[in-house]
Design an enzyme around this catalytic site. Sequence first.
Site, mmCIF file in Angstrom:
data_model
loop_
_atom_site.group_PDB
_atom_site.id
_atom_site.type_symbol
_atom_site.label_atom_id
_atom_site.label_comp_id
_atom_site.label_asym_id
_atom_site.label_seq_id
_atom_site.Cartn_x
_atom_site.Cartn_y
_atom_site.Cartn_z
ATOM 1 N N PRO A 275 0.529 -0.807 0.022
ATOM 2 C CG PRO A 275 -0.735 -1.440 1.270
ATOM 3 C CD PRO A 275 0.344 -2.535 0.928
ATOM 4 C CD GLU A 276 4.383 2.962 -4.090
ATOM 5 O OE1 GLU A 276 3.916 4.350 -3.910
ATOM 6 O OE2 GLU A 276 4.216 2.286 -4.470
#
Length: 274
Positions: free
Chosen positions: A2-3
């Site tokens: 996840p960014e």
Amino acid sequence: MPELPEVETTRRGIAPHVEAREIREVIVRQSRLRHPVPEDLVDRLVGARLGRLERRAKYLLVPVVGEQGGTLLCHLGMSGSLRIARLGELPKKHDHVDLVFDDGGILRYHDPRRFGFIDWLDGDAEQDRRLAKLGPEPLSEAFDGERLYAMSRKRRLAVKPFLMDNAVVVGVGNIYAAEALFLAGIDPRREAGRISRKRYTRLADAIREVLAAAITQGGTTLRDFVSGTGEPGYFAQRLNVYGRDGEPCRRCGAELRLVTLGQRASVFCAGCQR
């Protein structure tokens, strides 16, 4: 992993279901995450209410209002996700922590690889060692091309890993650094200190553009955070370079090239990026 856009989408997806809600029960099925779940977390949370969810870089900050007020600090690690479940919905494998609310809703933390964590902070959360030295948010007024230009002077590091330094700007991970550099027409191998002020201004604008677009796309999947599928609700994107080595450039048709920078794979177009 996840960014920033995925974490921001998570925040927006779960916020309406948990903010101002009272916690009736805390269930910890697996405490051995990247950092152990605090042993006194149940005592601190039961009977308290959650405040307004915030995001700093890829951290979620959840203010807790009660006798033992503080902040929950959550990081999703490599494979973590948060979703909304309902009473009676059985946990799945890797569903490690539940916060059960007064309306029957459940905030459920899922993490197969257990590289994420849930921690407790007393006092000013921004003074925590993990947050205190972070650079500005890329979509804030504190971030611009002038900052990139000033911080890059005399730096011989390639521009892509320079962008991924959280002391420079937070949340520009591998995907979005590659896409922003393509949009700005800058070779990811170029030394950070040899890029002009004008090009950094263009790059800052490109970073904001790709992140804002990704967050907007993520907004179309908010329903996934209240489904029973256990999926995190992240979103597919039309990427120009990331993960497309050997394929034709969408702009000029040349074959995209793969190099390694800062131990990370980097795909770029040698024709469009100089």
